[in-house]
Motif scaffolding. Sequence first.
Motif, short mmCIF file in Angstrom:
data_model
loop_
_atom_site.label_atom_id
_atom_site.label_comp_id
_atom_site.label_asym_id
_atom_site.label_seq_id
_atom_site.Cartn_x
_atom_site.Cartn_y
_atom_site.Cartn_z
N LEU A 50 35.40 40.80 30.21
CA LEU A 50 35.71 41.69 31.33
C LEU A 50 34.46 42.00 32.14
O LEU A 50 34.49 42.05 33.38
CB LEU A 50 36.33 42.99 30.81
CG LEU A 50 37.71 42.86 30.16
CD1 LEU A 50 38.16 44.20 29.59
CD2 LEU A 50 38.74 42.33 31.15
N THR A 51 33.34 42.20 31.46
CA THR A 51 32.08 42.46 32.16
C THR A 51 31.70 41.27 33.05
O THR A 51 31.27 41.44 34.20
CB THR A 51 30.95 42.74 31.16
OG1 THR A 51 31.29 43.90 30.40
CG2 THR A 51 29.62 42.96 31.86
N ASN A 54 34.18 41.08 36.05
CA ASN A 54 34.09 42.21 36.98
C ASN A 54 32.71 42.40 37.58
O ASN A 54 32.50 43.33 38.37
CB ASN A 54 34.50 43.51 36.25
CG ASN A 54 35.98 43.55 35.91
OD1 ASN A 54 36.80 43.02 36.66
ND2 ASN A 54 36.33 44.16 34.78
N SER A 55 31.76 41.52 37.21
CA SER A 55 30.40 41.67 37.73
C SER A 55 30.39 41.42 39.24
O SER A 55 31.25 40.72 39.79
CB SER A 55 29.45 40.71 37.03
OG SER A 55 29.81 39.36 37.30
N GLY A 61 38.57 37.76 39.40
CA GLY A 61 39.23 38.96 38.90
C GLY A 61 39.79 38.73 37.52
O GLY A 61 39.72 37.63 36.96
N VAL A 62 40.35 39.78 36.95
CA VAL A 62 40.97 39.72 35.63
C VAL A 62 42.46 39.48 35.81
O VAL A 62 43.14 40.22 36.53
CB VAL A 62 40.73 41.02 34.84
CG1 VAL A 62 41.41 40.94 33.48
CG2 VAL A 62 39.24 41.29 34.69
N ASP A 75 43.89 45.90 30.13
CA ASP A 75 42.44 45.72 30.09
C ASP A 75 41.67 47.03 29.89
O ASP A 75 40.48 47.01 29.58
CB ASP A 75 41.93 44.99 31.33
CG ASP A 75 42.20 45.75 32.62
OD1 ASP A 75 42.81 46.83 32.57
OD2 ASP A 75 41.80 45.24 33.69
#
Length: 315
Positions: A50-51, A54-55, A61-62, A75
Amino acid sequence: MADELPEVQPGQRITAEAWNAVVRRLNAAVGASGAVPVPNLFGKTLQEALTTLNSAGSRLGVGKIFDVFGKSIIDTDATMRAQIVLGQTPPSGAFVSAGSGVSLVIAAKAAPGTGPTSETPAIASYEPDPVPLDTILHIRGEHFTFPPSSNIVTIGGVRASEPDNRSDATNLYVLVPREIPGGPGAGEAAKELDLVIVTGSLAQVAGKVWVAPPSATPTPIIDGFVPSQRVDLEQNLIINGGGFGSDVGAVRVVFDPTEAPREAKPTSVVPTSISVTVPKDITGLTASRDQRPIHVVVHVNDVASPAKTIRIRKP
């Protein structure tokens, strides 16, 4: 319009300058199209994945998140953040449009009241330590699952080979990948990388392992035998594979390496084949027609192959 690249004629030598010009054009085309490469998230924790997605520089994207049983995961669920990513869509290396979501499959979490249990895997030690890239790593521990291939080992986020035939509930033997992003390059010092094991029961354990640059000797690999299924004691055995070299003095063949090792010197060696006589004193074969599966490992200098199994019979 950019200058056209010259065509290459049959038999003409392709220079580094010409090839690099093609690479630069391709990179420019990808950049102009807005395509974004998908990172490799396999073996990372959900939190790490996720990191990454989302950086600020990700441009991705997720997508949807599921565990291996198909249960949808939110999430924002902090209780799942330590679970390991086992699959992703699109796959790593694919190019997608900016803003696209990457969907994930993660290891399942034990139901309330069922874990952690005595079956939770544990890592006790590594050998060798540090381990060179492209070398067999022996992981000692407990509660690994059967068959050995049901255990997934990742090092630095890259999947190692399936555990070989010597592996059992307390030992895993895997081939460390030759290339690991962030791993040590030639001439560099060993680096400490994340190692994660997910067992066939979907339990997981994480640790750290020191990884060194690859050895100058490539890891030998056994592809098969002649005879292919069964060989008698004191019979000639052909081992086919690769990375054997051509120096007979540098090669050792070990039968039954984990139980009662019996070493044999080859009669001939070429890079892809070894000829060796099966030792007459392999244990567990006492009466005529007794037979059992035996692990075989090839050593070239100090580098060992993954084990492969053949049935050996007392004639």
